[in-house]
Design a protein around this motif. Structure first.
Motif, PDB file in Angstrom:
ATOM      1  N   VAL A  41      -7.109   4.614 -11.127  1.00  0.00           N
ATOM      2  CA  VAL A  41      -6.814   4.379  -9.717  1.00  0.00           C
ATOM      3  C   VAL A  41      -7.558   5.463  -8.954  1.00  0.00           C
ATOM      4  CG1 VAL A  41      -5.034   4.272  -7.928  1.00  0.00           C
ATOM      5  CG2 VAL A  41      -4.507   3.481 -10.245  1.00  0.00           C
ATOM      6  N   GLU A  42      -8.384   5.053  -8.013  1.00  0.00           N
ATOM      7  CA  GLU A  42      -9.166   6.016  -7.242  1.00  0.00           C
ATOM      8  C   GLU A  42      -8.760   5.980  -5.777  1.00  0.00           C
ATOM      9  OE1 GLU A  42     -13.376   6.187  -7.781  1.00  0.00           O
ATOM     10  OE2 GLU A  42     -13.211   5.673  -9.912  1.00  0.00           O
ATOM     11  N   LEU A  43      -8.659   7.178  -5.192  1.00  0.00           N
ATOM     12  CA  LEU A  43      -8.359   7.310  -3.767  1.00  0.00           C
ATOM     13  C   LEU A  43      -9.674   7.299  -2.996  1.00  0.00           C
ATOM     14  CD1 LEU A  43      -5.679  10.136  -3.850  1.00  0.00           C
ATOM     15  CD2 LEU A  43      -5.339   7.668  -3.692  1.00  0.00           C
ATOM     16  N   VAL A  44      -9.726   6.506  -1.923  1.00  0.00           N
ATOM     17  CA  VAL A  44     -10.937   6.405  -1.116  1.00  0.00           C
ATOM     18  C   VAL A  44     -10.566   6.667   0.342  1.00  0.00           C
ATOM     19  CG1 VAL A  44     -12.900   4.976  -0.461  1.00  0.00           C
ATOM     20  CG2 VAL A  44     -11.816   4.648  -2.708  1.00  0.00           C
ATOM     21  N   GLN A  61     -12.256  -3.094 -13.535  1.00  0.00           N
ATOM     22  CA  GLN A  61     -12.134  -1.812 -14.216  1.00  0.00           C
ATOM     23  C   GLN A  61     -11.227  -0.787 -13.536  1.00  0.00           C
ATOM     24  OE1 GLN A  61     -15.373  -3.182 -13.714  1.00  0.00           O
ATOM     25  NE2 GLN A  61     -15.231  -4.038 -15.771  1.00  0.00           N
ATOM     26  N   VAL A  62     -11.090  -0.847 -12.234  1.00  0.00           N
ATOM     27  CA  VAL A  62     -10.386   0.211 -11.504  1.00  0.00           C
ATOM     28  C   VAL A  62      -9.723  -0.349 -10.249  1.00  0.00           C
ATOM     29  CG1 VAL A  62     -12.457   0.881 -10.189  1.00  0.00           C
ATOM     30  CG2 VAL A  62     -10.670   2.572 -10.585  1.00  0.00           C
ATOM     31  N   ASP A  63      -8.644   0.301  -9.820  1.00  0.00           N
ATOM     32  CA  ASP A  63      -7.993  -0.032  -8.554  1.00  0.00           C
ATOM     33  C   ASP A  63      -8.363   1.045  -7.548  1.00  0.00           C
ATOM     34  OD1 ASP A  63      -6.597  -2.281  -9.598  1.00  0.00           O
ATOM     35  OD2 ASP A  63      -5.146  -0.912 -10.504  1.00  0.00           O
ATOM     36  N   TYR A  64      -8.733   0.641  -6.346  1.00  0.00           N
ATOM     37  CA  TYR A  64      -9.097   1.566  -5.274  1.00  0.00           C
ATOM     38  C   TYR A  64      -8.019   1.518  -4.205  1.00  0.00           C
ATOM     39  CZ  TYR A  64     -13.735   1.529  -7.383  1.00  0.00           C
ATOM     40  OH  TYR A  64     -14.782   1.636  -8.260  1.00  0.00           O
ATOM     41  N   LEU A  65      -7.532   2.688  -3.808  1.00  0.00           N
ATOM     42  CA  LEU A  65      -6.567   2.797  -2.722  1.00  0.00           C
ATOM     43  C   LEU A  65      -7.280   3.447  -1.536  1.00  0.00           C
ATOM     44  CD1 LEU A  65      -3.450   4.093  -4.682  1.00  0.00           C
ATOM     45  CD2 LEU A  65      -3.952   1.752  -3.984  1.00  0.00           C
ATOM     46  N   PHE A  66      -7.536   2.674  -0.507  1.00  0.00           N
ATOM     47  CA  PHE A  66      -8.181   3.170   0.700  1.00  0.00           C
ATOM     48  C   PHE A  66      -7.106   3.653   1.663  1.00  0.00           C
ATOM     49  CE2 PHE A  66     -11.249   0.426  -1.203  1.00  0.00           C
ATOM     50  CZ  PHE A  66     -12.499   0.917  -0.828  1.00  0.00           C
ATOM     51  N   TYR A  67      -7.385   4.774   2.334  1.00  0.00           N
ATOM     52  CA  TYR A  67      -6.411   5.308   3.288  1.00  0.00           C
ATOM     53  C   TYR A  67      -7.129   5.990   4.444  1.00  0.00           C
ATOM     54  CZ  TYR A  67      -7.382   9.801   1.118  1.00  0.00           C
ATOM     55  OH  TYR A  67      -8.025  10.925   0.651  1.00  0.00           O
ATOM     56  N   THR A  69      -8.043   8.711   7.255  1.00  0.00           N
ATOM     57  CA  THR A  69      -8.067  10.175   7.240  1.00  0.00           C
ATOM     58  C   THR A  69      -7.842  10.790   8.620  1.00  0.00           C
ATOM     59  OG1 THR A  69     -10.473  10.172   7.523  1.00  0.00           O
ATOM     60  CG2 THR A  69      -9.623  10.290   5.262  1.00  0.00           C
ATOM     61  N   SER A  70      -7.981   9.996   9.671  1.00  0.00           N
ATOM     62  CA  SER A  70      -7.886  10.550  11.025  1.00  0.00           C
ATOM     63  C   SER A  70      -6.466  10.447  11.570  1.00  0.00           C
ATOM     64  CB  SER A  70      -8.847   9.826  11.949  1.00  0.00           C
ATOM     65  OG  SER A  70      -8.459   8.470  12.039  1.00  0.00           O
ATOM     66  N   THR A  71      -5.523  10.901  10.780  1.00  0.00           N
ATOM     67  CA  THR A  71      -4.127  10.876  11.192  1.00  0.00           C
ATOM     68  C   THR A  71      -3.428  12.070  10.549  1.00  0.00           C
ATOM     69  OG1 THR A  71      -2.163   9.462  11.367  1.00  0.00           O
ATOM     70  CG2 THR A  71      -3.434   9.302   9.317  1.00  0.00           C
ATOM     71  N   THR A  72      -2.147  12.210  10.771  1.00  0.00           N
ATOM     72  CA  THR A  72      -1.418  13.352  10.219  1.00  0.00           C
ATOM     73  C   THR A  72      -1.275  13.231   8.700  1.00  0.00           C
ATOM     74  OG1 THR A  72       0.748  12.315  10.395  1.00  0.00           O
ATOM     75  CG2 THR A  72      -0.049  13.550  12.338  1.00  0.00           C
ATOM     76  N   ARG A  73      -0.985  14.335   8.071  1.00  0.00           N
ATOM     77  CA  ARG A  73      -0.776  14.335   6.619  1.00  0.00           C
ATOM     78  C   ARG A  73       0.375  13.398   6.238  1.00  0.00           C
ATOM     79  NH1 ARG A  73       1.498  19.183   2.960  1.00  0.00           N
ATOM     80  NH2 ARG A  73       1.617  17.998   1.042  1.00  0.00           N
ATOM     81  N   LEU A  74       1.447  13.432   6.995  1.00  0.00           N
ATOM     82  CA  LEU A  74       2.597  12.566   6.736  1.00  0.00           C
ATOM     83  C   LEU A  74       2.198  11.093   6.796  1.00  0.00           C
ATOM     84  CD1 LEU A  74       5.670  12.260   6.281  1.00  0.00           C
ATOM     85  CD2 LEU A  74       5.929  12.306   8.771  1.00  0.00           C
ATOM     86  N   HIS A  75       1.425  10.726   7.819  1.00  0.00           N
ATOM     87  CA  HIS A  75       1.000   9.338   7.960  1.00  0.00           C
ATOM     88  C   HIS A  75       0.044   8.944   6.833  1.00  0.00           C
ATOM     89  CE1 HIS A  75      -0.927   5.948  10.505  1.00  0.00           C
ATOM     90  NE2 HIS A  75       0.118   5.486   9.855  1.00  0.00           N
ATOM     91  N   ARG A  76      -0.907   9.834   6.481  1.00  0.00           N
ATOM     92  CA  ARG A  76      -1.824   9.556   5.363  1.00  0.00           C
ATOM     93  C   ARG A  76      -1.039   9.302   4.085  1.00  0.00           C
ATOM     94  NH1 ARG A  76      -4.772  13.929   7.561  1.00  0.00           N
ATOM     95  NH2 ARG A  76      -3.940  15.289   5.945  1.00  0.00           N
ATOM     96  N   GLU A  77      -0.040  10.155   3.821  1.00  0.00           N
ATOM     97  CA  GLU A  77       0.790   9.971   2.621  1.00  0.00           C
ATOM     98  C   GLU A  77       1.503   8.632   2.649  1.00  0.00           C
ATOM     99  OE1 GLU A  77       3.675  12.913   1.460  1.00  0.00           O
ATOM    100  OE2 GLU A  77       2.106  14.423   1.225  1.00  0.00           O
ATOM    101  N   HIS A  78       2.049   8.276   3.801  1.00  0.00           N
ATOM    102  CA  HIS A  78       2.777   7.018   3.883  1.00  0.00           C
ATOM    103  C   HIS A  78       1.841   5.823   3.672  1.00  0.00           C
ATOM    104  CE1 HIS A  78       6.102   4.387   4.722  1.00  0.00           C
ATOM    105  NE2 HIS A  78       5.253   3.662   5.427  1.00  0.00           N
ATOM    106  N   ILE A  79       0.663   5.883   4.257  1.00  0.00           N
ATOM    107  CA  ILE A  79      -0.327   4.821   4.060  1.00  0.00           C
ATOM    108  C   ILE A  79      -0.637   4.676   2.573  1.00  0.00           C
ATOM    109  CG2 ILE A  79      -2.761   4.192   4.399  1.00  0.00           C
ATOM    110  CD1 ILE A  79      -2.481   5.541   7.229  1.00  0.00           C
ATOM    111  N   LEU A  80      -0.886   5.805   1.932  1.00  0.00           N
ATOM    112  CA  LEU A  80      -1.190   5.790   0.500  1.00  0.00           C
ATOM    113  C   LEU A  80      -0.024   5.218  -0.306  1.00  0.00           C
ATOM    114  CD1 LEU A  80      -2.969   6.608  -1.928  1.00  0.00           C
ATOM    115  CD2 LEU A  80      -1.861   8.845  -1.809  1.00  0.00           C
TER     116      LEU A  80
END
Length: 170
Positions: A41-44, A61-67, A69-80
């Protein structure tokens, strides 16, 4: 749409099987998830001018999680965590890559990608399930080893305070 008990129990069973690092770090969590699933699983990260949300792209072969980046850390975590919720619930199918701008996928050909879903392609129930998974993971991540809460960094505390103010009726 209210969460029914069967959805709650199903989501709780999924989250209970996860290895969630303490302190919570998204990279470590995703690495542990990939190891547990036996599949990379790759973070993009997506720049802010592209999106304020996330997406899940599953290849052979792989799962990509796009998230975003132009938001708060809390919001990025929630998106992920929301995208992780879709992944864990199996909310992937054989749709096209139209959910993401081609510039984000320079190394992936459309024929290689067999499943992709952007946020707007999910049913309301699937969105609710992914949100519930994300919230349950976040709740577990904030608990310390003894069941208390872990310390929260200043940026996270600020985001939580803003979120709390939205719901403050007093």
């Amino acid at each position: 749409m209210a969460v029914d008990r069967s959805m709650w129990r199903r989501c709780q069973r999924i989250v209970d099987r996860l290895s969630i690092p303490t302190p919570f770090e998204p990279d470590r969590f995703v690495d542990a998830l990939a190891q547990q699933r036996g599949r990379p699983v790759e973070l993009v990260p997506m720049p802010g001018d592209v999106s304020q949300c996330g997406a899940l792209v599953a290849t052979d072969q792989v799962d990509y999680l796009f998230y975003a980046t132009s938001t708060t850390r809390l919001h990025r975590e929630h998106i992920l965590l929301h995208e992780v919720g879709h992944l864990l619930c199996g909310h992937v199918d054989d749709r096209s890559l139209t959910a993401l701008p081609p510039a984000l996928l320079p190394n992936l050909s459309a024929d290689l990608v067999r499943r992709v879903l952007g946020r707007s392609d999910y049913s309301a129930a699937q969105e609710q399930e992914a949100e519930l998974i994300a919230s349950m993971i976040a709740q577990r991540a904030r608990r310390g080893p003894t069941g208390g809460t872990c310390p929260v960094d200043p940026e996270m505390a600020e985001g939580l305070a803003r979120l709390g103010s939205i719901f403050d009726t007093g």
